[in-house]
Design a protein around this motif. Structure first.
Motif, PDB file in Angstrom:
ATOM      1  N   GLN A 508      -5.093 -11.654  11.846  1.00 46.58           N
ATOM      2  CA  GLN A 508      -4.486 -12.772  11.847  1.00 46.58           C
ATOM      3  C   GLN A 508      -3.228 -13.038  10.747  1.00 46.58           C
ATOM      4  N   LYS A 509      -2.978 -12.270   9.813  1.00 50.06           N
ATOM      5  CA  LYS A 509      -2.153 -12.408   8.717  1.00 50.06           C
ATOM      6  C   LYS A 509      -1.606 -11.220   8.363  1.00 50.06           C
ATOM      7  N   ILE A 510      -0.309 -10.965   8.254  1.00 49.93           N
ATOM      8  CA  ILE A 510       0.250  -9.654   7.615  1.00 49.93           C
ATOM      9  C   ILE A 510       1.165  -9.818   6.439  1.00 49.93           C
ATOM     10  N   TYR A 511       1.308  -9.115   5.694  1.00 47.28           N
ATOM     11  CA  TYR A 511       2.251  -9.093   4.434  1.00 47.28           C
ATOM     12  C   TYR A 511       2.602  -7.796   3.893  1.00 47.28           C
ATOM     13  N   LEU A 512       3.759  -7.304   4.154  1.00 45.73           N
ATOM     14  CA  LEU A 512       4.146  -6.112   3.488  1.00 45.73           C
ATOM     15  C   LEU A 512       5.281  -6.336   2.582  1.00 45.73           C
ATOM     16  N   CYS A 513       5.263  -5.426   1.424  1.00 45.58           N
ATOM     17  CA  CYS A 513       6.071  -5.430   0.224  1.00 45.58           C
ATOM     18  C   CYS A 513       6.921  -4.044   0.541  1.00 45.58           C
ATOM     19  N   LYS A 514       8.192  -4.407   1.077  1.00 46.76           N
ATOM     20  CA  LYS A 514       9.031  -3.104   1.285  1.00 46.76           C
ATOM     21  C   LYS A 514       9.542  -2.489   0.165  1.00 46.76           C
ATOM     22  N   TYR A 515       9.296  -2.810  -1.092  1.00 43.98           N
ATOM     23  CA  TYR A 515       9.698  -2.225  -2.437  1.00 43.98           C
ATOM     24  C   TYR A 515       8.665  -1.388  -2.832  1.00 43.98           C
ATOM     25  N   SER A 516       7.211  -1.804  -2.882  1.00 39.28           N
ATOM     26  CA  SER A 516       6.197  -0.917  -3.331  1.00 39.28           C
ATOM     27  C   SER A 516       5.334  -0.117  -2.268  1.00 39.28           C
ATOM     28  N   GLY A 517       5.496  -0.662  -1.176  1.00 34.55           N
ATOM     29  CA  GLY A 517       4.819  -0.031  -0.130  1.00 34.55           C
ATOM     30  C   GLY A 517       3.380  -0.455   0.130  1.00 34.55           C
ATOM     31  N   TYR A 518       2.978  -1.595  -0.558  1.00 37.70           N
ATOM     32  CA  TYR A 518       1.843  -2.146  -0.398  1.00 37.70           C
ATOM     33  C   TYR A 518       1.916  -3.051   0.740  1.00 37.70           C
ATOM     34  N   LEU A 519       0.679  -3.063   1.501  1.00 42.66           N
ATOM     35  CA  LEU A 519       0.283  -3.953   2.761  1.00 42.66           C
ATOM     36  C   LEU A 519      -0.880  -4.831   2.751  1.00 42.66           C
ATOM     37  N   ALA A 520      -0.781  -6.039   2.907  1.00 37.74           N
ATOM     38  CA  ALA A 520      -1.992  -6.615   3.024  1.00 37.74           C
ATOM     39  C   ALA A 520      -2.275  -7.190   4.496  1.00 37.74           C
ATOM     40  N   VAL A 521      -3.404  -7.068   4.857  1.00 36.80           N
ATOM     41  CA  VAL A 521      -3.745  -7.430   6.548  1.00 36.80           C
ATOM     42  C   VAL A 521      -5.203  -8.164   6.324  1.00 36.80           C
ATOM     43  N   ALA A 522      -5.070  -9.320   6.869  1.00 38.85           N
ATOM     44  CA  ALA A 522      -6.285 -10.275   6.946  1.00 38.85           C
ATOM     45  C   ALA A 522      -6.648 -10.410   8.523  1.00 38.85           C
ATOM     46  N   GLY A 523      -7.996 -10.905   8.667  1.00 36.43           N
ATOM     47  CA  GLY A 523      -8.546 -10.872  10.064  1.00 36.43           C
ATOM     48  C   GLY A 523      -9.262 -12.256  10.380  1.00 36.43           C
ATOM     49  N   THR A 524      -9.819 -11.890  11.512  1.00 42.59           N
ATOM     50  CA  THR A 524     -10.611 -13.090  12.188  1.00 42.59           C
ATOM     51  C   THR A 524     -12.076 -13.654  11.473  1.00 42.59           C
ATOM     52  N   ALA A 525     -12.400 -12.393  10.995  1.00 41.42           N
ATOM     53  CA  ALA A 525     -13.762 -12.857  10.010  1.00 41.42           C
ATOM     54  C   ALA A 525     -13.851 -12.885   8.962  1.00 41.42           C
ATOM     55  N   GLY A 526     -12.677 -13.282   8.141  1.00 41.96           N
ATOM     56  CA  GLY A 526     -12.691 -13.410   6.533  1.00 41.96           C
ATOM     57  C   GLY A 526     -12.077 -12.201   6.003  1.00 41.96           C
ATOM     58  N   GLN A 527     -12.097 -11.068   6.785  1.00 41.67           N
ATOM     59  CA  GLN A 527     -11.732  -9.835   6.021  1.00 41.67           C
ATOM     60  C   GLN A 527     -10.091  -9.673   5.585  1.00 41.67           C
TER      61      GLN A 527
END
Length: 960
Positions: A508-527
């Motif tokens: 449902q949601k994606i956020y990528l930091c292009k400088y550090s290489g960290y990626l956050a991904v969120a889903g339908t069941a609260g994960q």
């Protein structure tokens, strides 16, 4: 002169706006929605695809793309390239023919419609007399042969589309020149196929549906040979030397016929049912390709046993002892083979098979061992699993780009290394100025990374989150494995797979930091998964943390889906982005907002119940905040129980109506004013019915949807280093905006780097702002002392942005659905506002900060707000003074899914879905414009290349 100017009219600013802003729809990325026809020109090395909406799209080398649209918007049934010309003919389902040409204009080629024509019969004749069923573009380039339902073949002159009536080949004329015993046995019926002799352009094969095949001499207007098949004819194919041809039939058989020099009726050389002896499906198209080593390639569509495999969409390739039935997950529209078109070549030597299925394009390398698939550089099947969200990242650093490509190349070890075989035309567009990524989240729990820098949207890498969870499907299952004795020898190909093992996996949601290489991904069941990039495969334990968003709330019970079960112990991950921590929201509702600050090592997440902050360096929950209002019972039901709540509300409404009627009767029995009672009952019934009618309307995704009714629904999260407590000290902060028009601000204390692992991050609520109009908050932004938006995390550290002005006073911009409002910080007093709904009657759906550069001056650029409304308009609003600069109509207001899918880029471009499989790309900037610019030259004519062309066989669906 000044007093004659309109208020607010500044000529200098007007000129500058022309240098900054310009709206263009530039290119369509992805796979054409519901294709219906396929054509190929070996002469131009171009492929054409027609759709049910009347679109014609041409593709060559990567970056070479053309698009045309028929005015009628009818289904394109067949596409045929004119041999040795930059022209093609399309046949629509309204029986009209259209001639298209590639012509050069201003240094680039354009696809233009030149003529249109509908074949008309004599007065009083039935429509079937001129209903076109087969088209042959003759190698003379002067005429088209049109086979019809009545069995007649009409000859049409090019480019005028004039019917040459004296050259018409009627079914009566054919039957007169066929022996009488054949006439008695077979009527002609419709023309199924027309094929020109590969060595003699004065002879054509005419195949009729009942099985009669005639070799017709065009010069002498007579049948030189006739061939009688025992089954209904589907298609014909000449062998290269013209000594034989192949016919394929409705019963799943194919027959090889010799063409002798005398005029006697030949017997078939071979008649085979490849997947017999039981009843089989029709073979709708066939190729017989010769090779240097003598073993031919026999390639055909269909022919599977009806009882066991009648639902399969297959194309079989046979070469000697090697046989594979390629099994596609969607219906095959058409296919063609790429082979040697040199006139001096003695054999075909096929190199690739190109298959247009209803949902994807698949190319098979016929030269490599095992016949692997060739990854396409364009026409990506974006909807291989349904797209659930999108995220665009501009100007990716080279190091991160190379690492993502490296991870993707390790996934494609089984793909063919063949160069893309459809390579006609020349791409003359300038190289992309930067590297851009478009990330798409999918229903099956995957995230795909697309190269969105140029015209071709190319897949770089695919990330799957499934391995973290326990699902019904084993990630190690391989659908392509074949048993040695399995028959038919089916092999799954393609990437289209619309079925998800578990809808809770959806991203449902994606956020990528292009400088550090960290990626956050969120889903339908609260994960919520936080990941980092690793260049090697690794096996490790994923840490778990729970965030209970209903803390201190009593009496609430979640009625929606359960959370996903996680795997115990270490999990093996491929090279690429690998999760190291999982935050599970409770209740496990859809994650509605996500923010990542890689410098502070914090991730914020929100649902319809509240929001939380997690320290992913210490792997510790910092705080949670419940935003649920006591009346928000609907927020606890979850998406799967909405139907139940609708039924319940209807049931309660009917009960109230019954009760009111019973009580009114009792009151009438007791006495009183009957008219007053009737009036009260009528008013009650009307109110109740209005309540009943409102319930389903509230669930429509329109101005006030079900989501809008959740006042605690967290719409946006934002990190900022600003002045929150007093004007002398700035500090890290987290801002959250809800559906009820509330903005929460938290002061954060992030320990310095040397004590980061020893001391905990602390948070304290500092502000709570309630907007008077209570409209949903869709965006929050802090402007520095110069009125410039604060830079992204780590952007200043990488010397890609100026340091923010921390001397002057900061301002807070809160964007709700109805207005833009600027507050001073830290006092949070209202300074400026722009009302949108009150003046324009529209609501904000998407908002982002975009940088617009001048096309006249390299030194000038400015930051503005790009705003998409529920009417599909895009408005550009200046910062920090909130002046409307310009408005463009972009998306139809009825296209709710298109508006919901829109994503803006940092430099004034955008993408939105025009169908489940296609992104429309648009630009608001004069400086940043990505569009096809290509040239198709005319090579020297070499041979009867039209023999490679075959009409599309089946229809498909609608215009996007």
């Amino acid at each position: 002169m000044r007093r004659f100017l309109r208020p607010g009219h500044d000529p200098v600013r007007e000129r500058l706006k022309r240098d900054l802003f310009q709206f263009n729809k530039t290119v369509e990325h992805g796979f054409p929605h519901q294709p219906s026809a396929l054509g190929y020109s070996p002469f131009l090395r171009l492929m054409a695809i027609g759709t049910r909406s009347g679109a014609v799209k041409l593709y060559g080398a990567p970056g070479v793309e053309f698009m045309g649209l028929h005015e009628e918007n009818n289904t394109v049934m067949q596409i045929h390239f004119i041999p040795d010309q930059c022209q093609l003919v399309t046949l629509l389902d309204d029986n009209s023919l259209h001639l298209w040409s590639l012509r050069q204009h201003s240094g680039a080629s354009e696809l233009r419609e030149e003529h249109r024509f509908t074949l008309k019969g004599p007065p009083g004749s039935p429509p079937s007399a001129t209903q076109v069923t087969a088209v042959l573009a003759h190698s003379s380039r002067a005429v088209l042969y049109l086979g019809t339902e009545s069995g007649s073949v009409f000859v049409v002159e090019l480019p005028s589309f004039r019917v040459l009536e004296d050259r018409t080949i009627t079914s009566e004329a054919v039957l007169q020149r066929v022996p009488e015993d054949s006439c008695n046995r077979r009527s002609c019926e419709l023309v199924e196929a027309l094929r020109e002799h590969p060595k003699n352009p004065n002879q054509i094969l005419i195949g009729y549906s009942r099985g009669l095949i005639v070799l017709w001499d065009l010069q002498n207007s007579r049948a030189t040979h006739h061939f009688l098949g025992s089954q209904q004819l589907e298609n014909l194919y000449w062998q290269r030397d013209g000594s034989k041809f192949i016919s394929c039939h409705y019963d799943g058989s194919y027959t090889q016929w010799p063409v002798s020099s005398d005029n006697r009726q030949p017997d078939p050389l071979e008649n085979l049912v490849p997947y017999g002896p039981f009843p089989c499906k029709a073979i709708s198209k066939i190729y017989w390709q010769t090779t240097k080593n003598g073993l031919p390639y026999i390639i055909f569509q269909g022919g599977m046993p009806r009882a066991s495999y009648g639902d399969r969409h297959s194309i079989t390739v046979i070469h000697g002892s090697q046989q594979t039935a390629f099994d596609f997950t969607s219906r095959v529209i058409d296919f063609f083979i790429i082979f040697s078109s040199e006139p001096t070549a003695e054999s075909d030597d096929p190199s690739a098979m190109v298959v247009l299925a209803e949902e994807e394009l698949v190319v098979i390398d016929l030269q490599a061992a095992g016949w692997p698939a060739v990854p396409p550089p364009y026409l990506a099947s974006l909807h291989c699993s349904a797209i659930t969200c999108s995220h665009h990242v501009s100007n990716i650093p080279l190091k991160l780009w190379e690492r993502i490509i490296g991870a993707g190349s390790k996934q494609n070890t089984r793909s063919s290394s063949m160069a893309w075989p459809i390579d006609g035309g020349t791409n003359v567009a300038p190289d992309p100025p930067q590297r851009d990524l478009l990330l798409t989240g999918h229903e099956d729990g995957t995230v795909r990374f697309w190269d969105a820098s140029g015209v071709c949207l190319h897949l770089l890498y695919k990330l799957s989150t499934v391995r973290v969870f326990l699902t019904d499907a084993d990630p190690n299952d391989n659908m392509n494995t074949l048993g040695e004795d399995e028959w038919p020898p089916l092999r799954k190909v393609g990437t289209f797979d619309p079925y998800s093992d578990d809808p809770r996996l959806g991203i449902q949601k994606i956020y990528l930091c292009k400088y550090s290489g960290y990626l956050a991904v969120a889903g339908t069941a609260g994960q919520v998964l936080v990941m980092e990039l690793n260049d090697e495969d690794a096996e490790h334990v994923v840490d778990h943390a729970e965030a209970d968003l209903l803390q201190d709330q009593e009496g609430y019970r979640w009625k929606g889906h359960e959370k996903l079960k996680t795997r115990d112990g270490p999990v093996r991950f491929e090279a690429g982005f690998q999760p190291f921590v999982l935050i599970q929201c409770q209740p496990p509702a859809v994650v509605t907002s996500l923010a990542l600050h890689s410098e502070w090592k914090l991730v914020a997440f929100g649902t319809s119940h509240g929001f939380g902050l997690f320290d992913h360096q210490q792997k510790r929950l910092v705080f949670v905040k419940c935003t649920l209002h006591p009346s928000d019972q609907l927020a606890l039901e979850g998406p799967l129980s909405r139907v139940k709540s609708l039924k319940k509300s209807l049931r309660q409404s009917f009960r109230r109506i019954r009760r009111s009627r019973v009580s009114s009767r009792k009151r009438r029995g007791v006495g009183g004013n009957a008219s007053e009672v009737q009036e009260a009952n009528a008013k009650f019934d009307q109110d109740t019915l209005q309540e009943m009618e409102l319930a389903p309307v509230q669930r429509k995704i329109e101005a006030r949807s079900a989501e809008d009714s959740f006042t605690g629904f967290v719409r946006t999260l934002y990190f900022a280093d600003t002045f929150l407590r007093d004007s002398s000290r700035h500090c890290p902060s987290l801002w959250a905006g809800t559906n009820g028009g509330t903005v929460y601000a938290f002061c954060l204390r992030v320990p310095p780097a040397e004590r980061r692992m020893d001391e905990a991050v602390r948070a304290e609520q500092a502000k709570e702002i309630q907007l008077m109009h209570r409209a949903p908050v869709v965006g929050i932004l802090v402007l520095d002392g110069r009125g410039t938006p604060l830079p992204e995390p780590l952007e200043v550290a990488h010397d890609l942005s100026k340091s923010p002005d921390m001397q002057g006073s900061h301002q807070l911009l809160v964007v709700s659905e109805e207005q833009f409002k600027v507050f001073t910080l830290p006092k949070v007093s209202s300074k400026l506002k722009l009302k949108l709904t009150a003046l324009e009657g529209c609501r904000v759906r998407k908002v982002t900060v975009a940088n617009f550069g001048s096309c006249k001056s390299e030194d000038y650029s400015e930051n503005d707000l790009a705003v998409l409304t529920n009417l599909g308009d895009i408005q550009i609003i200046s910062l920090p003074f909130l002046k409307l600069q310009i408005r463009y109509p972009c998306i139809r207001k009825e296209d709710v899914s298109g508006i919901a899918s829109c994503v803006f880029t940092k430099y004034g471009q955008g993408f939105y879905l025009i169908s489940p499989s296609e992104f429309e790309r648009f630009s608001l900037s004069t400086k940043w414009l990505v569009e096809p610019r290509c040239v198709v030259g005319v090579p020297e004519a070499t041979s009867n290349n039209h023999l490679h062309n075959k009409p599309g066989t089946e229809n498909a669906a609608r215009r996007s």
